[in-house]
Motif scaffolding. Structure first.
Motif, PDB file in Angstrom:
ATOM      1  N   GLU A  35      48.744  30.764  33.688  1.00 49.84           N
ATOM      2  CA  GLU A  35      48.764  31.773  34.749  1.00 49.84           C
ATOM      3  C   GLU A  35      47.371  32.350  34.933  1.00 49.84           C
ATOM      4  O   GLU A  35      46.459  32.053  34.166  1.00 49.84           O
ATOM      5  CB  GLU A  35      49.773  32.871  34.411  1.00 49.84           C
ATOM      6  N   GLU A  36      47.238  33.176  35.938  1.00 48.28           N
ATOM      7  CA  GLU A  36      45.954  33.814  36.231  1.00 48.28           C
ATOM      8  C   GLU A  36      45.503  34.650  35.036  1.00 48.28           C
ATOM      9  O   GLU A  36      46.307  35.314  34.387  1.00 48.28           O
ATOM     10  CB  GLU A  36      46.092  34.702  37.469  1.00 48.28           C
ATOM     11  N   LEU A  37      44.206  34.623  34.796  1.00 45.67           N
ATOM     12  CA  LEU A  37      43.647  35.362  33.668  1.00 45.67           C
ATOM     13  C   LEU A  37      43.178  36.749  34.082  1.00 45.67           C
ATOM     14  O   LEU A  37      42.677  36.938  35.187  1.00 45.67           O
ATOM     15  CB  LEU A  37      42.447  34.615  33.084  1.00 45.67           C
ATOM     16  N   ALA A  38      43.303  37.671  33.161  1.00 45.91           N
ATOM     17  CA  ALA A  38      42.659  38.973  33.330  1.00 45.91           C
ATOM     18  C   ALA A  38      41.195  38.762  32.972  1.00 45.91           C
ATOM     19  O   ALA A  38      40.859  38.046  32.039  1.00 45.91           O
ATOM     20  CB  ALA A  38      43.301  40.009  32.409  1.00 45.91           C
ATOM     21  N   TYR A  39      40.320  39.402  33.741  1.00 48.36           N
ATOM     22  CA  TYR A  39      38.887  39.257  33.502  1.00 48.36           C
ATOM     23  C   TYR A  39      38.212  40.558  33.885  1.00 48.36           C
ATOM     24  O   TYR A  39      38.807  41.431  34.521  1.00 48.36           O
ATOM     25  CB  TYR A  39      38.312  38.080  34.308  1.00 48.36           C
ATOM     26  N   PHE A  40      36.991  40.707  33.509  1.00 52.08           N
ATOM     27  CA  PHE A  40      36.233  41.917  33.785  1.00 52.08           C
ATOM     28  C   PHE A  40      35.971  42.054  35.279  1.00 52.08           C
ATOM     29  O   PHE A  40      35.751  41.056  35.964  1.00 52.08           O
ATOM     30  CB  PHE A  40      34.913  41.894  33.020  1.00 52.08           C
ATOM     31  N   PRO A  41      35.965  43.270  35.796  1.00 48.37           N
ATOM     32  CA  PRO A  41      35.677  43.467  37.221  1.00 48.37           C
ATOM     33  C   PRO A  41      34.312  42.866  37.571  1.00 48.37           C
ATOM     34  O   PRO A  41      33.355  43.035  36.842  1.00 48.37           O
ATOM     35  CB  PRO A  41      35.655  44.982  37.385  1.00 48.37           C
ATOM     36  N   GLN A  42      34.263  42.151  38.671  1.00 47.95           N
ATOM     37  CA  GLN A  42      33.035  41.512  39.118  1.00 47.95           C
ATOM     38  C   GLN A  42      32.372  42.377  40.174  1.00 47.95           C
ATOM     39  O   GLN A  42      33.034  42.863  41.087  1.00 47.95           O
ATOM     40  CB  GLN A  42      33.336  40.129  39.684  1.00 47.95           C
ATOM     41  N   THR A  43      31.073  42.536  40.046  1.00 52.00           N
ATOM     42  CA  THR A  43      30.328  43.294  41.049  1.00 52.00           C
ATOM     43  C   THR A  43      29.597  42.311  41.948  1.00 52.00           C
ATOM     44  O   THR A  43      29.184  41.251  41.523  1.00 52.00           O
ATOM     45  CB  THR A  43      29.322  44.256  40.388  1.00 52.00           C
TER      46      THR A  43
END
Length: 102
Positions: free
Chosen positions: A93-101
């Motif tokens: 499934e889709e991964l949680a990841y750090f917010p991208q700027t």
């Protein structure tokens, strides 16, 4: 009252996590995705056992700077792998990841 150490810079955390900003190391990404099913691939040097790879279908239970603890989904068996042997992971499934700027 707790004193702050001025030699250690304060880094803001991401909402809902205790992970500091810009710490997109593999162990932190694995922590963000605890409990998500996937296949985790490892390779070893000089095992002498005839095979030097191991793949585990399971979930991350915990991850540290130098290790990951996986739980096999079928057998409920747990593995502790040093991160130096980690090759890659495939998640279902889709991964949680750090917010991208931008």
């Amino acid at each position: 009252m707790q004193q702050m150490n001025p030699s250690v810079p304060m880094q803001p955390s991401f909402p809902g996590t205790s992970l500091p900003r810009e710490e997109s190391y593999i162990e932190n990404i694995l922590r963000l995705n605890r409990g998500k099913p996937g296949v985790f691939h490892f390779s070893f040097n000089n095992t002498g056992a005839g095979t030097n790879t191991k793949s585990v279908r399971g979930v991350v239970e915990a991850a540290g700077r130098d290790h990951v603890i996986l739980r096999d989904l079928k057998s409920d068996h747990r593995y502790l792998f040093p991160m130096i042997y980690f090759d890659y992971a495939e998640f279902d499934e889709e991964l949680a990841y750090f917010p991208q700027t931008v």
